[in-house]
Design an enzyme around this catalytic site. Structure first.
Site, PDB file in Angstrom:
ATOM      1  N   ASP A 488      26.903   3.660   6.047  1.00 15.76           N
ATOM      2  CA  ASP A 488      25.968   4.329   4.839  1.00 15.76           C
ATOM      3  C   ASP A 488      25.939   3.631   3.583  1.00 15.76           C
ATOM      4  O   ASP A 488      26.973   3.140   3.098  1.00 15.76           O
ATOM      5  CB  ASP A 488      26.815   5.827   4.583  1.00 15.76           C
ATOM      6  CG  ASP A 488      25.972   6.653   3.729  1.00 15.76           C
ATOM      7  OD1 ASP A 488      24.851   6.067   3.117  1.00 15.76           O
ATOM      8  OD2 ASP A 488      26.464   7.700   3.312  1.00 15.76           O
ATOM      9  N   GLY A 533      16.133   4.947   4.835  1.00 16.30           N
ATOM     10  CA  GLY A 533      14.570   4.621   5.458  1.00 16.30           C
ATOM     11  C   GLY A 533      14.095   3.646   4.454  1.00 16.30           C
ATOM     12  O   GLY A 533      12.922   3.115   4.459  1.00 16.30           O
ATOM     13  N   ASP A 554      19.100  13.008   2.823  1.00 17.23           N
ATOM     14  CA  ASP A 554      19.788  13.954   3.255  1.00 17.23           C
ATOM     15  C   ASP A 554      19.309  15.155   3.685  1.00 17.23           C
ATOM     16  O   ASP A 554      18.316  15.676   2.575  1.00 17.23           O
ATOM     17  CB  ASP A 554      21.088  14.186   2.473  1.00 17.23           C
ATOM     18  CG  ASP A 554      22.168  13.116   2.581  1.00 17.23           C
ATOM     19  OD1 ASP A 554      21.778  12.075   3.104  1.00 17.23           O
ATOM     20  OD2 ASP A 554      23.325  13.462   2.095  1.00 17.23           O
TER      21      ASP A 554
HETATM   22  C1  GAL Z   1      25.315  10.413   2.334  1.00 18.07           C
HETATM   23  C2  GAL Z   1      24.768  10.554   3.806  1.00 18.07           C
HETATM   24  C3  GAL Z   1      25.276  11.590   4.430  1.00 18.07           C
HETATM   25  C4  GAL Z   1      26.978  11.834   4.396  1.00 18.07           C
HETATM   26  C5  GAL Z   1      27.422  11.563   2.947  1.00 18.07           C
HETATM   27  C6  GAL Z   1      28.958  11.167   2.986  1.00 18.07           C
HETATM   28  O1  GAL Z   1      24.712   9.346   1.766  1.00 18.07           O
HETATM   29  O2  GAL Z   1      23.374  10.391   3.921  1.00 18.07           O
HETATM   30  O3  GAL Z   1      24.700  12.113   5.874  1.00 18.07           O
HETATM   31  O4  GAL Z   1      27.275  10.828   5.339  1.00 18.07           O
HETATM   32  O5  GAL Z   1      26.559  10.381   2.234  1.00 18.07           O
HETATM   33  O6  GAL Z   1      29.115  11.090   1.829  1.00 18.07           O
END
Ligand code: GAL
Length: 740
Positions: A488, A533, A554
């Site tokens: 991420d 994306g 998200d």
């Molecule tokens: C976001 C991600 C989520 C989750 C979260 C965890 O950036 O898109 O799906 O993983 O971080 O902190």
């Protein structure tokens, strides 16, 4: 298109109209924590002014793990009170507050949501709860100054007050009546219960006549109507239970009327209804027809057969080195020799026997069908623990989801320790006492384990990322037995991150680096990119060895979010999906979700949930369940365990659906299937039930002659070949398989 019913009648109040609310869009803000700031006389003249319609991160502030106070002096006109049919209660609607808050008016506390770190039980976020604080009218300085002070604690990015403007109003006697519905679908029973609870959030109770009507939505027939006069609506809810056939689409209308003033409120609800037929007791294969593994990597696969237990399994055609467990139905071992191994999978129980041909593809590509499994984020958020992961994994087996191909158990953010070990390797925090033990157990059940990290210093939840330790982390993942990595962007791109090359190469570099180290491990690690994306990741994800890439930010459990991510953001992406490489529109938002230790039923209506699963199947999306499986009810299970629907998602051609019709509220998405037939999703994106004329779209769909079979996949029933129109509920779908 014929409009039959409007099923989205919002809760409305008629007859007595309260005055327009006072709206506050800006407040004074100060970081820190001082209880004297709740007092009217506190001096906020030096405080900054901030909007309360968006989080503070969007406004250039980053304030994590800290208290922040907001204040506003407000003049509240007495005319508001005069216009209502009740004089006792004022409503402060503060929107959502990220994460916990305590609000004060003129120095007196008016409400609190979530928990602060010093509270009993410790910090707990409740960011998504709508803050509706009711204040007795005699606490207000009418036509004079009032000071609203809000003490906010933010545990992590993002933070602040997110509302459409704070609203202060004097509701009429019925505005504060809150009707909630909750269904119970007992296992194996035809009748379900929908409990209707009517509470009154006001400080005053009120007497009302309550009418509850149940209507069959498809036929329009009124099934039941009950009226109860003179019900006292107060803090303690008035409850009534309506029974309905769980396979029928029923609408409940509830009307509460103040007999004295005429003020009325209505609300409408469609209880969960089940389309998926029960699975037979005889063995039935429900999984993908192919599984890819690299030469030398461990084979981890659980045969997805439903049917009565005990079941005995036999697998024919396995390469040397790969074996099966006849009682558990799992494959294990490894082979160095590439090739397509044609297997016969046999399952037998007391009721019968079935055989399935299957290909074990030993070669360069893994993830030949989209990954199916579970991820901790949409339910537990940062409150995930090993115990919670294990409980969902056990339920995946016990509730039979593993018999439908769900096999990944993925731990999202918040497993990481605060510091690395002395040798630089990553460690788990105290919530994960034995991650290797967890992976071993999952593997022994034929399931796989996933984990989460970031290319930056920090993850989104402010845990340690992998920067400067990529190779070491990939090695640790291998030692632990990790089979899936969600990587991420988050901390890499934040203002503290090290992302400084904004070119195309700059986006790719951190993912290419980790991709290379994952490939060096002697096991298959499904590589899932999560960078929302950026830089058209779908165009290059494959070249950093990614198996899937998130295509958007998200998702959350609202129609708006589902609509935006599913329908607005995916239409152009179909050329990039193929076996081994998938577009990922984010995890599923069905069942009990909450992104914290407070779980709630998904806010999507039943039809929105059918739409969600149908679209994700058509899109060949990752199918990662986002709810607590241990608490999963029959409805959610039926959504996730329809073998004919899942077969669309897992189709081995791997061709993502194209949107072929876009006509007002009607959209039709079509997907080519490996057997030459087509999967078709006919969606009604409007808020009214529609009758869709299919003949009208035949040209656009390229249908030139009458199909030989049209199957309704949710009901698993063939439709008459002369079907020309389809009745589709609001925000709902008909998912069809059409053969020519
Ligand atoms: C976001 C991600 C989520 C989750 C979260 C965890 O950036 O898109 O799906 O993983 O971080 O902190």
């Amino acid at each position: 298109m014929k409009k039959l019913f409007s099923i989205f009648a919002l809760a409305t109040s008629l007859a007595v109209q309260a005055q327009e609310p006072l709206v506050i869009r800006e407040m004074k803000m100060q970081q820190g924590d001082n209880m004297a700031w709740k007092e009217m006389k506190a001096d906020d003249s030096q405080w900054k002014t901030i909007s309360v319609t968006s989080n503070w991160d969007n406004q250039g502030y980053r304030m994590d793990d800290t208290f922040v106070w907001f204040r506003k002096t407000i003049r509240i006109p007495k005319s508001m009170l005069d216009k209502s049919d009740q004089k006792g209660d004022v409503l402060f609607d503060l929107g959502e507050i990220d994460d916990a808050d305590e609000a004060f008016l003129n120095g007196k506390r008016i409400g609190k949501t979530g928990r602060f770190p010093s509270d009993e039980g410790g910090y707990s976020s409740n960011w998504s709860a709508r803050r509706h604080y009711h204040v007795a009218a005699n606490q207000i300085n009418w036509d004079g100054d009032n000071v609203l002070a809000i003490r906010v604690y933010n545990g992590g990015y993002p933070g602040g007050i997110v509302s459409q403007g704070l609203r202060i109003s004097v509701p009429n006697s019925m505005n504060s009546v809150d009707t909630r519905f909750s269904e119970t679908l007992p296992e194996g029973k035809k009748l379900a219960d929908c409990k209707v609870s009517i509470a009154n959030r006001s400080t005053q109770s009120v007497k009302a006549d309550v009418e509850i009507t149940a209507t069959n939505l498809e036929t329009g027939k009124v099934l039941n109507r009950v009226t109860k006069r003179g019900v006292t609506l107060g803090k303690k809810p008035y409850e009534s239970v309506v029974q309905y056939d769980r396979q029928q689409m029923v609408r409940l209308d509830v009307t509460c009327r103040n007999a004295k003033s005429g003020a009325t409120t209505t609300s409408t609800h469609i209880p969960k209804y089940i389309l998926t037929p029960d699975a037979p007791a005889t063995p039935r294969y429900n999984g993908p027809l192919v599984f890819g593994v690299r030469p030398g990597s461990p084979v981890i696969f659980r045969l997805p057969f439903s049917g009565e237990r005990p079941m005995k399994y036999t697998v024919k055609g396995l390469p040397d080195g790969v074996t099966y467990d006849a009682d558990k139905g799992t494959l294990s071992g490894k082979t160095d020799i590439p090739g397509d191994y044609r297997l016969t999978l046999i399952a037998e129980n007391a009721k019968g026997k079935t055989e399935q041909t299957f290909t074990l593809k030993v070669g360069g590509t893994i993830g030949l069908t989209p990954p199916m499994g579970w991820n901790s984020w949409n339910c537990w958020g940062l409150s995930v623990s090993q115990e919670r992961v294990l409980s969902s994994a056990r339920a995946l087996i016990d509730k039979g989801l593993a018999d439908y191909g769900y096999s990944y158990i993925n731990i999202d953010d918040a497993w990481e320790a605060a510091e690395r070990n002395a040798d630089g390797s990553i460690a788990c925090n105290e919530k994960f006492p034995d991650i290797k033990g967890l992976a071993d157990w999952l593997h022994s059940e034929g399931l796989k384990m996933g984990i989460y990290s970031s290319p930056g210093d920090y993850t989104c939840g402010r845990y340690l990322g992998s920067i400067d330790h990529e190779q070491q982390d990939a090695q640790t993942y291998n030692e632990w037995g990790v089979d899936y990595l969600k990587y991420d962007w988050c901390g890499y791109g934040s203002e503290f991150g090290r992302y400084n090359d904004h070119s195309h190469a700059g986006y790719i570099a951190p993912y290419a680096l980790m991709g290379r180290f994952l490939r060096q491990q002697p096991r298959d690690i499904f590589y899932s990119l999560c960078q929302y994306g950026m830089d058209d990741v779908w165009k290059w994800g494959e070249f950093v060895d990614a198996n899937s890439w998130r295509t958007t930010g998200d998702i959350t459990d609202t129609w708006q979010s589902l609509y935006d991510i599913g329908f607005n953001r995916q239409p152009e992406l179909y050329p990039y999906a193929k076996p081994g490489h998938w577009n990922d529109p984010d995890m599923l938002i069905v069942g009990k979700v909450g992104w914290s230790d407070r779980l709630r039923d998904s806010r999507l209506t039943p039809d929105e949930q059918y739409t969600h699963i149908s679209l994700w199947s058509l899109l060949a999306s990752n199918m990662l369940i986002g709810c607590d499986i241990a608490q999963m009810d029959e409805f959610t299970r039926s959504l996730l365990c329809n073998n004919e629907v899942n077969a669309i998602n897992q189709d081995i051609l791997g061709a993502q659906a194209k949107r072929v019709v876009l006509d007002g509220e009607v959209q039709i998405w079509m997907r080519d299937l490996a057997d030459g037939s087509k999967a078709l999703g006919v969606f009604n994106l409007g808020t009214e039930l529609l009758t869709v004329d299919c003949v009208k779209y035949a040209g656009q769909l390229g249908i030139i002659h009458r199909p030989s079979q049209v199957r309704d996949l949710w009901r698993q029933k063939d439709l008459p070949l002369n079907t020309t129109s389809l009745v589709i509920p609001a925000h709902g779908v008909k998912l069809l398989k059409v053969r020519f």
